[in-house]
Design an enzyme around this catalytic site. Structure first.
Site, short mmCIF file in Angstrom:
data_model
loop_
_atom_site.label_atom_id
_atom_site.label_comp_id
_atom_site.label_asym_id
_atom_site.label_seq_id
_atom_site.Cartn_x
_atom_site.Cartn_y
_atom_site.Cartn_z
N GLU A 75 -5.38 -5.46 10.45
CA GLU A 75 -4.38 -4.42 10.68
C GLU A 75 -4.68 -3.71 12.00
O GLU A 75 -5.50 -2.78 12.03
CB GLU A 75 -4.41 -3.40 9.54
CG GLU A 75 -4.07 -3.97 8.19
CD GLU A 75 -3.43 -2.91 7.29
OE1 GLU A 75 -2.36 -3.16 6.77
OE2 GLU A 75 -4.03 -1.83 7.15
N GLU B 239 -6.84 4.25 7.82
CA GLU B 239 -6.69 5.69 7.56
C GLU B 239 -7.94 6.25 6.88
O GLU B 239 -8.28 7.41 7.07
CB GLU B 239 -5.41 5.94 6.73
CG GLU B 239 -4.17 5.73 7.60
CD GLU B 239 -2.93 5.26 6.86
OE1 GLU B 239 -2.89 5.33 5.62
OE2 GLU B 239 -1.99 4.80 7.55
N ASN C 143 0.87 -1.18 0.00
CA ASN C 143 0.00 0.00 0.00
C ASN C 143 0.90 1.23 0.00
O ASN C 143 1.48 1.58 1.03
CB ASN C 143 -0.88 -0.04 1.26
CG ASN C 143 -1.68 1.23 1.45
OD1 ASN C 143 -1.82 2.04 0.54
ND2 ASN C 143 -2.21 1.43 2.66
N TRP C 144 1.00 1.86 -1.17
CA TRP C 144 1.93 3.00 -1.30
C TRP C 144 1.41 4.25 -0.61
O TRP C 144 2.12 5.24 -0.50
CB TRP C 144 2.18 3.32 -2.78
CG TRP C 144 2.86 2.26 -3.57
CD1 TRP C 144 3.04 0.93 -3.26
CD2 TRP C 144 3.48 2.43 -4.86
NE1 TRP C 144 3.71 0.28 -4.27
CE2 TRP C 144 3.99 1.18 -5.27
CE3 TRP C 144 3.63 3.52 -5.72
CZ2 TRP C 144 4.64 1.00 -6.49
CZ3 TRP C 144 4.28 3.34 -6.93
CH2 TRP C 144 4.79 2.09 -7.29
N LYS C 145 0.15 4.25 -0.20
CA LYS C 145 -0.48 5.43 0.41
C LYS C 145 -0.28 6.66 -0.49
O LYS C 145 -0.25 6.52 -1.71
CB LYS C 145 0.06 5.67 1.82
CG LYS C 145 0.02 4.41 2.68
CD LYS C 145 0.19 4.70 4.13
CE LYS C 145 0.31 3.37 4.88
NZ LYS C 145 0.14 3.50 6.29
N HIS D 20 -9.38 0.79 4.75
CA HIS D 20 -8.11 0.94 5.47
C HIS D 20 -8.35 1.84 6.70
O HIS D 20 -9.19 2.75 6.64
CB HIS D 20 -7.07 1.57 4.54
CG HIS D 20 -5.69 1.56 5.13
ND1 HIS D 20 -5.27 2.51 6.03
CD2 HIS D 20 -4.66 0.71 4.95
CE1 HIS D 20 -4.02 2.24 6.39
NE2 HIS D 20 -3.62 1.15 5.75
N SER E 90 3.39 -2.48 10.35
CA SER E 90 4.84 -2.47 10.51
C SER E 90 5.50 -3.80 10.14
O SER E 90 6.43 -4.25 10.82
CB SER E 90 5.22 -2.03 11.93
OG SER E 90 4.73 -0.71 12.17
N GLY F 149 2.27 2.01 10.79
CA GLY F 149 3.18 3.15 10.65
C GLY F 149 3.84 3.56 11.95
O GLY F 149 4.43 4.63 12.04
N GLY G 14 2.87 -1.26 4.38
CA GLY G 14 2.88 0.18 4.10
C GLY G 14 4.31 0.66 3.89
O GLY G 14 4.90 0.48 2.82
N GLY G 15 4.92 1.21 4.95
CA GLY G 15 6.25 1.83 4.85
C GLY G 15 7.28 1.01 4.09
O GLY G 15 7.99 1.53 3.22
C1 PEP Z 1 -0.68 -0.11 5.95
O1 PEP Z 1 -0.67 1.02 5.53
O2 PEP Z 1 -1.59 -0.88 5.60
C2 PEP Z 1 0.38 -0.53 6.86
C3 PEP Z 1 0.30 -1.71 7.39
O3 PEP Z 1 1.41 0.36 7.06
P1 PEP Z 1 2.83 0.04 7.79
O4 PEP Z 1 3.36 -1.23 7.17
O5 PEP Z 1 3.69 1.23 7.49
O6 PEP Z 1 2.55 -0.13 9.24
#
Ligand code: PEP
Length: 252
Positions: A168, A98, A9-11, A96, A214, A174, A235-236
């Site tokens: 999640e 967010e 997920n590039w956000k 998600h 994470s 994040g 994500g990251g």
């Molecule tokens: C996400 O955005 O779905 C996520 C899990 O982010 P991160 O891996 O940065 O925690």
């Protein structure tokens, strides 16, 4: 053995030139992955068409990070299923945390979007997860149960064969804090049980349930080795080709 789906997920990161750099890097590093592993990249809307053309002929799939529950119309700023499909998407992330936290998305809306995605032959990656306050308040199971029942309400057995669930925990997204493999496994088991109650065990057994929060190259293998963890929503660590490829390569 269940299939494994690793999605990035590039956000709201990567313009067009950064998109081509990352997709090129992934194509080089992930030229061959085991057949039971599906890799999905989910860039922002503005990069979907470009990433879609670059991914033609590769085994990697394209996903969007959201879509409207409507087909088309006067919905300024919204993006429809047809738009993301015509850009090459097979997957779409829905609900998600967010989107829930900053854009007020609730289970009912996420359910409507999931139904629209499924009716449009898109595979929804539907996110659920508890906040830190909910975990510390001892109500994780209650929250996850309500979310799973809400987002999957009214989906048929055949719909479910295209659904991916992403667990999640909001407190792990994040933040650098990861659920322990045991904490994640416990919730994944609960989600599978809920799906079996809504449908049946054979279906629940086949449903892909990803963990997200994470996930990094150094914790991926242990998380992915849990019985009920069938992939990761990243994500990251998906923003660099090396770290995303290392997570994919952590699948045993
Ligand atoms: C996400 O955005 O779905 C996520 C899990 O982010 P991160 O891996 O940065 O925690």
């Amino acid at each position: 053995m269940r299939n494994v789906i690793i999605a990035g997920n590039w956000k709201m990161y990567k313009d067009l030139s950064a998109t081509s750099e990352l997709v090129e890097g992934l194509k080089t590093r992930l030229a061959s992955v085991p057949p039971r592993v599906t890799v999905v990249v989910c860039p922002p809307f503005t990069s979907l068409a470009a990433a879609g053309s670059m991914l033609k002929g590769s085994t990697m799939k394209l996903g969007a990070q959201n879509m409207s529950q409507h087909d088309e119309g006067a919905y300024t700023g919204e993006i429809s299923w047809n738009m993301i499909r015509s850009a090459g998407c097979e997957y779409v992330i829905l609900g998600h945390s967010e989107r829930r936290q900053y854009f007020g998305e609730k289970d009912e809306l996420i359910n409507a979007k999931a139904k629209k995605a499924l009716a449009s032959s898109l595979k929804p990656i539907i996110c659920v997860g508890e906040t830190l306050a909910e975990r510390e308040g001892g109500i994780t199971d209650r929250v996850i149960t309500a979310q799973v029942k809400g987002v999957l309400a009214g989906l048929t057995r055949s719909d479910m064969s295209s659904v991916v669930i992403a667990y999640e925990p909001v407190w792990a997204i994040g933040t650098g804090k990861t659920a322990t493999p045991a904490q994640a496994q416990e919730v994944h088991q609960l989600i599978r049980k809920l799906i079996s109650q809504m449908h049946d065990w054979p279906l629940a057994e086949q449903t892909v349930i990803q963990y997200g929060g994470s996930v990094k190259p150094d914790n991926a293998a242990e998380l992915l080795s849990q019985n009920d963890i069938d992939g990761a929503l990243v994500g990251g660590a998906c923003l660099k080709a090396d770290s995303f490829a290392a997570i994919v390569n952590a699948v045993k």
